[in-house]
Scaffold this motif. Structure first.
Motif, PDB file in Angstrom:
ATOM      1  N   ILE A  29      21.689   2.151   2.029  1.00 39.80           N
ATOM      2  CA  ILE A  29      22.533   2.843   1.053  1.00 39.80           C
ATOM      3  C   ILE A  29      22.192   2.317  -0.333  1.00 39.80           C
ATOM      4  N   GLY A  30      21.923   3.227  -1.253  1.00 42.78           N
ATOM      5  CA  GLY A  30      21.561   2.823  -2.596  1.00 42.78           C
ATOM      6  C   GLY A  30      20.063   2.825  -2.846  1.00 42.78           C
ATOM      7  N   ILE A  31      19.283   3.005  -1.790  1.00 46.30           N
ATOM      8  CA  ILE A  31      17.827   3.095  -1.964  1.00 46.30           C
ATOM      9  C   ILE A  31      17.501   4.495  -2.455  1.00 46.30           C
ATOM     10  N   VAL A  32      17.148   4.617  -3.723  1.00 50.74           N
ATOM     11  CA  VAL A  32      16.827   5.914  -4.307  1.00 50.74           C
ATOM     12  C   VAL A  32      15.320   6.050  -4.527  1.00 50.74           C
ATOM     13  N   THR A  33      14.734   5.027  -5.107  1.00 53.28           N
ATOM     14  CA  THR A  33      13.312   5.074  -5.406  1.00 53.28           C
ATOM     15  C   THR A  33      12.537   4.208  -4.420  1.00 53.28           C
ATOM     16  N   MET A  34      11.499   4.792  -3.878  1.00 54.08           N
ATOM     17  CA  MET A  34      10.561   4.054  -3.030  1.00 54.08           C
ATOM     18  C   MET A  34       9.159   4.270  -3.580  1.00 54.08           C
ATOM     19  N   GLY A  35       8.285   3.379  -3.223  1.00 55.56           N
ATOM     20  CA  GLY A  35       6.942   3.533  -3.767  1.00 55.56           C
ATOM     21  C   GLY A  35       5.941   2.604  -3.137  1.00 55.56           C
ATOM     22  N   TRP A  36       4.744   2.705  -3.643  1.00 53.18           N
ATOM     23  CA  TRP A  36       3.637   1.866  -3.199  1.00 53.18           C
ATOM     24  C   TRP A  36       3.036   1.126  -4.390  1.00 53.18           C
ATOM     25  N   TYR A  37       2.758  -0.134  -4.167  1.00 50.08           N
ATOM     26  CA  TYR A  37       2.083  -0.978  -5.138  1.00 50.08           C
ATOM     27  C   TYR A  37       0.875  -1.578  -4.439  1.00 50.08           C
ATOM     28  N   ARG A  38      -0.047  -2.101  -5.221  1.00 49.73           N
ATOM     29  CA  ARG A  38      -1.208  -2.744  -4.616  1.00 49.73           C
ATOM     30  C   ARG A  38      -1.626  -3.963  -5.429  1.00 49.73           C
ATOM     31  N   GLN A  39      -2.286  -4.861  -4.741  1.00 48.39           N
ATOM     32  CA  GLN A  39      -2.779  -6.075  -5.392  1.00 48.39           C
ATOM     33  C   GLN A  39      -4.163  -6.391  -4.863  1.00 48.39           C
ATOM     34  N   ALA A  40      -5.120  -6.368  -5.759  1.00 47.96           N
ATOM     35  CA  ALA A  40      -6.493  -6.721  -5.428  1.00 47.96           C
ATOM     36  C   ALA A  40      -6.696  -8.215  -5.683  1.00 47.96           C
ATOM     37  N   GLY A  42      -7.394 -11.576  -7.193  1.00 45.45           N
ATOM     38  CA  GLY A  42      -7.525 -12.016  -8.573  1.00 45.45           C
ATOM     39  C   GLY A  42      -6.853 -11.134  -9.594  1.00 45.45           C
ATOM     40  N   LYS A  43      -6.127 -10.136  -9.131  1.00 44.51           N
ATOM     41  CA  LYS A  43      -5.462  -9.218 -10.059  1.00 44.51           C
ATOM     42  C   LYS A  43      -3.962  -9.203  -9.815  1.00 44.51           C
ATOM     43  N   GLN A  44      -3.235  -8.707 -10.812  1.00 45.16           N
ATOM     44  CA  GLN A  44      -1.792  -8.583 -10.660  1.00 45.16           C
ATOM     45  C   GLN A  44      -1.439  -7.363  -9.816  1.00 45.16           C
ATOM     46  N   ARG A  45      -0.274  -7.430  -9.227  1.00 43.44           N
ATOM     47  CA  ARG A  45       0.209  -6.282  -8.474  1.00 43.44           C
ATOM     48  C   ARG A  45       0.476  -5.129  -9.436  1.00 43.44           C
ATOM     49  N   GLU A  46       0.081  -3.929  -9.030  1.00 47.77           N
ATOM     50  CA  GLU A  46       0.253  -2.765  -9.895  1.00 47.77           C
ATOM     51  C   GLU A  46       0.882  -1.606  -9.140  1.00 47.77           C
ATOM     52  N   MET A  47       1.590  -0.785  -9.865  1.00 47.38           N
ATOM     53  CA  MET A  47       2.206   0.394  -9.273  1.00 47.38           C
ATOM     54  C   MET A  47       1.118   1.413  -8.938  1.00 47.38           C
ATOM     55  N   VAL A  48       1.219   2.001  -7.763  1.00 48.15           N
ATOM     56  CA  VAL A  48       0.314   3.072  -7.350  1.00 48.15           C
ATOM     57  C   VAL A  48       1.022   4.417  -7.456  1.00 48.15           C
ATOM     58  N   ALA A  49       2.185   4.507  -6.827  1.00 54.64           N
ATOM     59  CA  ALA A  49       2.948   5.755  -6.835  1.00 54.64           C
ATOM     60  C   ALA A  49       4.388   5.457  -6.459  1.00 54.64           C
ATOM     61  N   THR A  50       5.313   6.213  -7.051  1.00 56.17           N
ATOM     62  CA  THR A  50       6.723   6.088  -6.712  1.00 56.17           C
ATOM     63  C   THR A  50       7.317   7.477  -6.531  1.00 56.17           C
ATOM     64  N   ILE A  51       8.395   7.521  -5.759  1.00 50.47           N
ATOM     65  CA  ILE A  51       9.076   8.782  -5.514  1.00 50.47           C
ATOM     66  C   ILE A  51      10.570   8.541  -5.494  1.00 50.47           C
ATOM     67  N   SER A  52      11.293   9.410  -6.197  1.00 45.21           N
ATOM     68  CA  SER A  52      12.746   9.365  -6.148  1.00 45.21           C
ATOM     69  C   SER A  52      13.236  10.738  -5.724  1.00 45.21           C
ATOM     70  N   SER A  53      14.511  10.994  -5.935  1.00 40.31           N
ATOM     71  CA  SER A  53      15.069  12.251  -5.437  1.00 40.31           C
ATOM     72  C   SER A  53      14.484  13.475  -6.124  1.00 40.31           C
ATOM     73  N   ASP A  54      14.012  13.299  -7.362  1.00 38.68           N
ATOM     74  CA  ASP A  54      13.572  14.474  -8.106  1.00 38.68           C
ATOM     75  C   ASP A  54      12.256  14.293  -8.839  1.00 38.68           C
ATOM     76  N   SER A  55      11.543  13.218  -8.564  1.00 41.65           N
ATOM     77  CA  SER A  55      10.302  13.031  -9.312  1.00 41.65           C
ATOM     78  C   SER A  55       9.349  12.101  -8.578  1.00 41.65           C
ATOM     79  N   THR A  56       8.092  12.246  -8.930  1.00 41.71           N
ATOM     80  CA  THR A  56       7.049  11.341  -8.452  1.00 41.71           C
ATOM     81  C   THR A  56       6.268  10.844  -9.665  1.00 41.71           C
ATOM     82  N   HIS A  57       5.725   9.649  -9.526  1.00 37.08           N
ATOM     83  CA  HIS A  57       4.909   9.071 -10.593  1.00 37.08           C
ATOM     84  C   HIS A  57       3.679   8.454  -9.961  1.00 37.08           C
ATOM     85  N   TYR A  58       2.569   8.588 -10.659  1.00 36.24           N
ATOM     86  CA  TYR A  58       1.314   8.042 -10.159  1.00 36.24           C
ATOM     87  C   TYR A  58       0.624   7.221 -11.248  1.00 36.24           C
ATOM     88  N   ALA A  59      -0.078   6.210 -10.817  1.00 36.37           N
ATOM     89  CA  ALA A  59      -0.968   5.505 -11.734  1.00 36.37           C
ATOM     90  C   ALA A  59      -2.098   6.447 -12.113  1.00 36.37           C
TER      91      ALA A  59
END
Length: 117
Positions: A29-40, A42-59
């Motif tokens: 309950i309360g989980i609205v946004t889910m997504g995927w991140y990745r870390q290569a 020697g690099k920092q973790r970065e957002m790959v894609a997220t999805i909420s009830s009405d939108s998606t975002h991509y790197a």
């Protein structure tokens, strides 16, 4: 507490495809946004894609090649990865944010994706 269990990943040749899935359980309950991140390495973790009830975002680096989707009935988020490149090699982590707890982050254990010939 929220548990995120990832599956998928593995080794694929450049230009190939892979699919990841992440099932959420527990106090979702309360989980609205889910997504995927990745870390290569020697690099920092970065957002790959997220999805909420009405939108998606991509790197920018994956837009047009990756597709995020969600099955609310199964509390599962998916990431379809096409036209994979060696630079997509990383550990991919599932993420969920709980808006009732100030967008508290929950993370999966991570799954390795390796793109290599």
């Amino acid at each position: 507490q929220v548990q995120l269990v990832e599956s998928g990943g593995g080794l694929v040749q450049p230009g190939g495809s892979l699919g990841l899935s992440c099932a959420a359980s527990g106090r979702i309950i309360g989980i609205v946004t889910m997504g995927w991140y990745r870390q290569a390495p020697g690099k920092q973790r970065e957002m790959v894609a997220t999805i909420s009830s009405d939108s998606t975002h991509y790197a920018d680096s994956v837009r047009g090649r990756f597709t995020i989707s969600r099955d609310n009935a199964k509390n599962t988020v998916y990431l379809q990865m096409n036209s994979l490149k060696p630079e997509d090699t990383a550990v991919y982590y599932c993420n969920a944010k709980n808006v009732l707890l100030g967008n508290k982050d929950y993370w999966g254990q991570g799954t390795q994706v390796t793109v290599s010939s």
